[in-house]
Design an enzyme around this catalytic site. Structure first.
Site, PDB file in Angstrom:
ATOM      1  N   HIS A   1      42.040  36.646  32.491  1.00 28.52           N
ATOM      2  CA  HIS A   1      43.154  36.570  31.677  1.00 28.52           C
ATOM      3  C   HIS A   1      43.634  35.182  32.392  1.00 28.52           C
ATOM      4  O   HIS A   1      43.825  34.979  33.410  1.00 28.52           O
ATOM      5  CB  HIS A   1      44.237  37.434  31.521  1.00 28.52           C
ATOM      6  CG  HIS A   1      45.258  37.058  30.562  1.00 28.52           C
ATOM      7  ND1 HIS A   1      46.324  36.344  30.565  1.00 28.52           N
ATOM      8  CD2 HIS A   1      45.135  37.647  29.075  1.00 28.52           C
ATOM      9  CE1 HIS A   1      46.907  36.311  29.378  1.00 28.52           C
ATOM     10  NE2 HIS A   1      46.121  37.036  28.310  1.00 28.52           N
TER      11      HIS A   1
ATOM     12  N   ASP B   1      42.152  44.181  25.488  1.00 30.93           N
ATOM     13  CA  ASP B   1      41.366  43.970  24.580  1.00 30.93           C
ATOM     14  C   ASP B   1      40.058  45.098  25.116  1.00 30.93           C
ATOM     15  O   ASP B   1      39.283  45.779  24.390  1.00 30.93           O
ATOM     16  CB  ASP B   1      40.882  42.758  24.212  1.00 30.93           C
ATOM     17  CG  ASP B   1      41.447  41.937  23.422  1.00 30.93           C
ATOM     18  OD1 ASP B   1      42.602  42.557  22.831  1.00 30.93           O
ATOM     19  OD2 ASP B   1      41.609  40.892  23.639  1.00 30.93           O
TER      20      ASP B   1
HETATM   21  N1  COA Z   1      33.549  37.005  33.641  1.00 31.35           N
HETATM   22  C1  COA Z   1      33.168  36.431  34.991  1.00 31.35           C
HETATM   23  N2  COA Z   1      33.850  35.460  35.492  1.00 31.35           N
HETATM   24  C2  COA Z   1      34.964  34.968  34.991  1.00 31.35           C
HETATM   25  C3  COA Z   1      35.485  35.895  33.841  1.00 31.35           C
HETATM   26  C4  COA Z   1      34.740  36.744  33.438  1.00 31.35           C
HETATM   27  N3  COA Z   1      35.575  37.424  32.171  1.00 31.35           N
HETATM   28  N4  COA Z   1      36.885  35.179  33.759  1.00 31.35           N
HETATM   29  C5  COA Z   1      36.996  34.224  34.762  1.00 31.35           C
HETATM   30  N5  COA Z   1      35.827  34.257  35.554  1.00 31.35           N
HETATM   31  C6  COA Z   1      35.651  33.320  36.435  1.00 31.35           C
HETATM   32  C7  COA Z   1      34.979  32.245  36.130  1.00 31.35           C
HETATM   33  O1  COA Z   1      33.632  32.020  36.001  1.00 31.35           O
HETATM   34  C8  COA Z   1      35.566  31.102  37.423  1.00 31.35           C
HETATM   35  O2  COA Z   1      34.868  31.489  38.352  1.00 31.35           O
HETATM   36  P1  COA Z   1      34.629  30.206  39.358  1.00 31.35           P
HETATM   37  O3  COA Z   1      35.810  29.722  39.944  1.00 31.35           O
HETATM   38  O4  COA Z   1      33.740  30.808  40.398  1.00 31.35           O
HETATM   39  O5  COA Z   1      33.692  29.111  38.587  1.00 31.35           O
HETATM   40  C9  COA Z   1      37.073  31.657  37.369  1.00 31.35           C
HETATM   41  O6  COA Z   1      36.915  33.030  37.133  1.00 31.35           O
HETATM   42  C10 COA Z   1      37.989  31.111  36.566  1.00 31.35           C
HETATM   43  O7  COA Z   1      37.516  31.048  35.283  1.00 31.35           O
HETATM   44  P2  COA Z   1      38.215  30.339  33.996  1.00 31.35           P
HETATM   45  O8  COA Z   1      37.137  30.335  32.972  1.00 31.35           O
HETATM   46  O9  COA Z   1      38.321  28.922  34.438  1.00 31.35           O
HETATM   47  O10 COA Z   1      39.617  30.864  33.893  1.00 31.35           O
HETATM   48  P3  COA Z   1      40.388  30.826  32.635  1.00 31.35           P
HETATM   49  O11 COA Z   1      41.752  30.966  33.169  1.00 31.35           O
HETATM   50  O12 COA Z   1      40.096  29.559  31.594  1.00 31.35           O
HETATM   51  O13 COA Z   1      40.136  32.184  31.999  1.00 31.35           O
HETATM   52  C11 COA Z   1      39.713  33.479  30.179  1.00 31.35           C
HETATM   53  C12 COA Z   1      40.634  32.888  31.142  1.00 31.35           C
HETATM   54  C13 COA Z   1      40.286  34.710  29.247  1.00 31.35           C
HETATM   55  C14 COA Z   1      39.152  32.526  29.135  1.00 31.35           C
HETATM   56  C15 COA Z   1      38.612  34.115  31.017  1.00 31.35           C
HETATM   57  O14 COA Z   1      38.962  35.024  31.753  1.00 31.35           O
HETATM   58  C16 COA Z   1      37.407  34.565  30.166  1.00 31.35           C
HETATM   59  O15 COA Z   1      36.586  33.862  29.317  1.00 31.35           O
HETATM   60  N6  COA Z   1      37.344  35.863  29.939  1.00 31.35           N
HETATM   61  C17 COA Z   1      36.442  36.597  28.946  1.00 31.35           C
HETATM   62  C18 COA Z   1      36.809  36.666  27.581  1.00 31.35           C
HETATM   63  C19 COA Z   1      38.089  37.423  27.094  1.00 31.35           C
HETATM   64  O16 COA Z   1      38.054  38.767  27.645  1.00 31.35           O
HETATM   65  N7  COA Z   1      39.072  36.899  26.416  1.00 31.35           N
HETATM   66  C20 COA Z   1      40.214  37.813  26.215  1.00 31.35           C
HETATM   67  C21 COA Z   1      41.436  37.118  26.995  1.00 31.35           C
HETATM   68  S1  COA Z   1      42.799  38.215  26.405  1.00 31.35           S
END
Ligand code: COA
Length: 379
Positions: free
Chosen positions: A264, A315
């Site tokens: 998140h 979710d």
């Molecule tokens: N699975 C695997 N790795 C994940 C991850 C996931 N669901 N979410 C974050 N990471 C990792 C990234 O690969 C990254 O790793 P790194 O630093 O080694 O490259 C690090 O965590 C930071 O990720 P990032 O995408 O930059 O963080 P964010 O703050 O933008 O992410 C989300 C937030 C929600 C977009 C992200 O966690 C995600 O895509 N989750 C899956 C989709 C989801 O469930 N969304 C619903 C949100 S309520």
């Protein structure tokens, strides 16, 4: 000046405070969530969706009398005008329910002659009418698309239970009704998330409530936001078996792929909504005698905590509950939109009441002062 701007720049606006609000407090470091100052645990355990919607819109919890009147008002406002029924019929079976919802909310503006002059209480009325109509649009469209007869809401059931009833054509059990109500309460509000911020941005141009909620639906749809619930269901289906779960997660991580339902932007500890939802998902799975998805979820949770220190979001467990209730996969994002509608309206009203145009800057990284070449001389 340029350096100063660069220092303020954060990709994806991460950590940036983009406005003031009295609606919701998300404490990402400690995993705490409040609506209008009340703890989410108290609201989820004790309140219906209507009660929380009243709180969001009127800034106070309702008395029993107020809640009864408000529940009836929402139920009365749910009916769709014939023009919208026609729009839904025209696209039935062609659009996804989420796209149909976006289209119908936009079309509702056309059925409201007053929209241009909406201010103050009129915006509140439009907001309530939209909250009331969201489930009717989704369930009407869903059943139309499947060639099933439309089911009229039962006045004895509340907002969330009526959603289940009108989509499945079968009255939910008391446990199902309570679980979906709790799911709606947990999803209804979450501060300046992407869709809510988009709603506020639309309002900040003094555009209308219909446009604001249409924007919200469009933004919610993406798999990094509300579309995640559908992607989580697809992920469980793709994993297939409990035995395949850990290898699937490890392979995804090795390939730098995201695991849906995990992580998140704001919570860096366990999502408090997921903490509330997890026992519900467990007991629902037990009741139906189908523990497979729950067992898979526990493995994903354990491996992701071990490998990445990342935890499930709300979710993740909602997807299991929808699955055990037999909700069609394409309804997962619309369910989120229905639940989030009252949060969007609360934010839209707050933005209207103290507006300043939302217009950030960008960090331009392209070239400057290029030599202009007349069109006939370009190669
Ligand atoms: N699975 C695997 N790795 C994940 C991850 C996931 N669901 N979410 C974050 N990471 C990792 C990234 O690969 C990254 O790793 P790194 O630093 O080694 O490259 C690090 O965590 C930071 O990720 P990032 O995408 O930059 O963080 P964010 O703050 O933008 O992410 C989300 C937030 C929600 C977009 C992200 O966690 C995600 O895509 N989750 C899956 C989709 C989801 O469930 N969304 C619903 C949100 S309520």
């Amino acid at each position: 000046m340029a350096e100063e701007l660069q220092e303020n720049f954060k990709r994806g606006l991460e950590g940036i405070i983009a406005g003031e609000s009295k609606i919701c407090k998300v404490n990402g470091a400690e995993g705490k969530l409040y609506y209008r100052g009340y703890r989410i645990e108290d609201l989820a355990k004790n309140c219906t969706f209507e009660e929380v919607t009243f709180l969001l819109l009127y800034l106070k919890l309702p008395t029993r009398k107020e809640l009864t009147a408000f529940t009836k008002e929402l139920a009365r406002m749910g009916k769709l005008p014939p023009a919208i029924m026609k729009v839904l019929k025209d696209i039935a079976g062609k659009a996804t329910p989420m796209d149909a919802l976006r289209t119908a909310v936009s079309a509702l503006a056309g059925a409201d002659p007053d929209v241009k002059n909406a201010r103050g209480d009129r915006n509140l009325a439009i907001g309530k009418s939209l909250i009331a109509k969201f489930p009717t649009i989704v369930t009407t469209y869903y059943r139309m698309s499947k060639g099933l007869p439309i089911v009229k809401p039962d006045p004895k059931l509340g907002y969330a239970a009526n959603f289940l009833y009108t989509v499945k054509g079968k009255r939910p059990t008391a446990e199902e009704a309570r679980a979906i109500d709790m799911d709606f309460v947990l999803h209804t509000e979450h501060s300046f998330n992407a869709s809510t911020f988009a709603v506020r941005t639309t309002v900040s141009t003094l555009s209308d409530m219909y446009s604001a909620l249409t924007t919200g639906i469009g933004v919610l749809k993406g798999p990094l936001h509300g579309g995640a619930a559908q992607a989580i269901t697809e992920q469980f289906e793709q994993i297939g078996t409990v035995e395949n779960t850990e290898p699937f997660v490890m392979k995804a991580l090795a390939n730098h792929q995201k695991l849906m339902g995990i992580g998140h932007r704001v919570y860096k500890v366990y999502d408090p909504r997921a903490r509330i939802m997890k026992p519900e998902a467990r007991s629902f799975s037990k009741r139906t005698g189908d523990m497979k998805w729950f067992e898979m979820a526990e493995i994903i949770e354990r491996v992701m905590a071990r490998e990445k220190k990342l935890y499930p979001n709300v979710d993740f467990f909602s997807a299991i509950i929808y699955h055990t209730m037999g909700l069609d996969i394409e309804l997962t994002s619309p369910v989120f939109a229905i639940a989030r509608s009252s949060g969007w309206v609360a934010h839209a009203l707050e933005q209207y009441s103290d507006n300043r145009l939302i217009r950030p800057l960008d960090l331009y990284t392209g070239p400057l002062d290029l030599k202009f070449i007349p069109i006939d001389k370009r190669k």
